[in-house]
Design a protein around this motif. Sequence first.
Motif, PDB file in Angstrom:
ATOM      1  N   VAL A 274       0.921  -1.077  -0.045  1.00 16.12           N
ATOM      2  CA  VAL A 274       0.073   0.099  -0.145  1.00 16.12           C
ATOM      3  C   VAL A 274       0.850   1.420  -0.010  1.00 16.12           C
ATOM      4  O   VAL A 274       2.052   1.369   0.462  1.00 16.12           O
ATOM      5  CB  VAL A 274      -0.824  -0.148   1.265  1.00 16.12           C
ATOM      6  CG1 VAL A 274      -2.071  -1.112   1.220  1.00 16.12           C
ATOM      7  CG2 VAL A 274      -0.085   0.024   2.579  1.00 16.12           C
ATOM      8  N   ASN A 275       0.406   2.251  -0.427  1.00 14.13           N
ATOM      9  CA  ASN A 275       0.998   3.580  -0.471  1.00 14.13           C
ATOM     10  C   ASN A 275       0.874   4.155   1.200  1.00 14.13           C
ATOM     11  O   ASN A 275      -0.093   4.007   1.973  1.00 14.13           O
ATOM     12  CB  ASN A 275       0.413   4.667  -1.309  1.00 14.13           C
ATOM     13  CG  ASN A 275       0.643   4.128  -2.816  1.00 14.13           C
ATOM     14  OD1 ASN A 275       1.775   3.717  -3.097  1.00 14.13           O
ATOM     15  ND2 ASN A 275      -0.371   4.560  -3.497  1.00 14.13           N
ATOM     16  N   ASN A 276       1.812   5.181   1.339  1.00 21.30           N
ATOM     17  CA  ASN A 276       1.705   5.860   2.809  1.00 21.30           C
ATOM     18  C   ASN A 276       0.444   6.805   2.949  1.00 21.30           C
ATOM     19  O   ASN A 276      -0.054   7.267   1.814  1.00 21.30           O
ATOM     20  CB  ASN A 276       3.038   6.484   3.019  1.00 21.30           C
ATOM     21  CG  ASN A 276       3.096   7.862   2.289  1.00 21.30           C
ATOM     22  OD1 ASN A 276       2.942   7.637   0.990  1.00 21.30           O
ATOM     23  ND2 ASN A 276       2.832   8.888   2.792  1.00 21.30           N
ATOM     24  N   ASP A 277       0.102   6.753   4.015  1.00 20.86           N
ATOM     25  CA  ASP A 277      -1.196   7.624   4.391  1.00 20.86           C
ATOM     26  C   ASP A 277      -0.689   9.111   4.220  1.00 20.86           C
ATOM     27  O   ASP A 277       0.520   9.606   4.704  1.00 20.86           O
ATOM     28  CB  ASP A 277      -1.601   7.422   5.684  1.00 20.86           C
ATOM     29  CG  ASP A 277      -2.249   5.788   5.923  1.00 20.86           C
ATOM     30  OD1 ASP A 277      -2.626   5.439   4.975  1.00 20.86           O
ATOM     31  OD2 ASP A 277      -2.345   5.622   7.079  1.00 20.86           O
ATOM     32  N   PRO A 278      -1.476   9.878   3.706  1.00 20.56           N
ATOM     33  CA  PRO A 278      -1.211  11.382   3.620  1.00 20.56           C
ATOM     34  C   PRO A 278      -0.378  12.016   4.894  1.00 20.56           C
ATOM     35  O   PRO A 278      -0.818  11.955   5.830  1.00 20.56           O
ATOM     36  CB  PRO A 278      -2.380  11.996   2.979  1.00 20.56           C
ATOM     37  CG  PRO A 278      -3.348  11.157   2.653  1.00 20.56           C
ATOM     38  CD  PRO A 278      -2.957   9.607   3.505  1.00 20.56           C
ATOM     39  N   GLY A 279       0.777  12.479   4.733  1.00 20.26           N
ATOM     40  CA  GLY A 279       1.507  13.218   5.889  1.00 20.26           C
ATOM     41  C   GLY A 279       1.998  12.524   6.633  1.00 20.26           C
ATOM     42  O   GLY A 279       2.467  12.765   7.752  1.00 20.26           O
ATOM     43  N   VAL A 280       1.779  10.885   6.576  1.00 19.68           N
ATOM     44  CA  VAL A 280       2.589  10.027   7.678  1.00 19.68           C
ATOM     45  C   VAL A 280       3.631   9.223   6.904  1.00 19.68           C
ATOM     46  O   VAL A 280       3.373   8.909   5.639  1.00 19.68           O
ATOM     47  CB  VAL A 280       1.401   8.965   7.823  1.00 19.68           C
ATOM     48  CG1 VAL A 280       1.824   7.937   9.047  1.00 19.68           C
ATOM     49  CG2 VAL A 280       0.122   9.853   8.798  1.00 19.68           C
ATOM     50  N   CYS A 281       4.640   8.988   7.625  1.00 20.02           N
ATOM     51  CA  CYS A 281       5.524   8.145   7.081  1.00 20.02           C
ATOM     52  C   CYS A 281       5.384   6.724   7.308  1.00 20.02           C
ATOM     53  O   CYS A 281       5.916   5.991   7.862  1.00 20.02           O
ATOM     54  CB  CYS A 281       7.231   8.559   7.864  1.00 20.02           C
ATOM     55  SG  CYS A 281       8.344   7.635   6.902  1.00 20.02           S
ATOM     56  N   GLY A 282       4.249   6.315   6.903  1.00 22.09           N
ATOM     57  CA  GLY A 282       3.722   4.915   7.023  1.00 22.09           C
ATOM     58  C   GLY A 282       2.127   4.730   6.525  1.00 22.09           C
ATOM     59  O   GLY A 282       1.396   5.721   5.978  1.00 22.09           O
TER      60      GLY A 282
END
Length: 289
Positions: free
Chosen positions: A257-265
Amino acid sequence: TGMIVDVNTCSVFSTFDTVLNVYTGSCGALVCVGGNDDDFTCVTGPISNFNSRVPFVTDGSSTYWVKVSGFSTGSGAFDLDFSSCVIAITCPADVVVNNDPGACEATGVALGTPTTNACPGEIISNDAPPAFPVGLTVVTWTVTDASGTAVATCTQNVTVTDTQNPLIGCPADAVVNNDAGLCGSVFTYGVAFSDNCPGATLTQTAGQASGTVFPIGTTTNTFVVTDASGNTATCSFTVTVSDNELPTITCPAPITVNNDPGVCGAAVAYTVTSSDNCPGQTVTQTAGL
């Protein structure tokens, strides 16, 4: 009923050759019961063998008439003697014995001896079987005169007690693995039993019936055999079922999956499923998030 009567002229006071007749009935309708001219058992009188004797058995209700006459034209003095003996019997005491080992009966049972009046010529008998079965047997004792006319009876109880316990045999203790996919094992067994008498019954007082699913762990099976007299025997055995079937676990396929917006994860949801043949399995995460 009745008695044995002996009427005779054997006395030393009888001085001529006598003839005796005994009758029953009434005047004009007399019935001769017995008669005798010379009785050679008379050895006490002055003419001994020329005296007379008539033994007979009464019926318990009739009146009897005795006629004394002389042989041919004989006459003289005579002494008429009577003796009687009542046919009666008293049975021996009731008997209680144990069964013969391994048999549902008793043999060689000592019944004892009945009491009678010891009448001349009496015959004593009983209907006792050679072997008495377990339980109550009523024995009839009979005493009769020699002709079988006078009869008296009594009864004696003979009780045979079954003191022998039945036999029972359980199988040896068993250790088995669970059946595939089951939290237990279907186990079949047999319990043997026997007794010296018919009618023994087998009862399971603990455990599982043969051919049913035995659960994981140890099950104690107890049986009691009871015979018809209430004697019992017991046996037990254990069946231990081990769970050797591994549980199953299913992890999801690899997830990208891609990272969540603004989150390094990224927040990732997933599910791990498991199953087992027995309830109670747990899933523990040993690595990762």
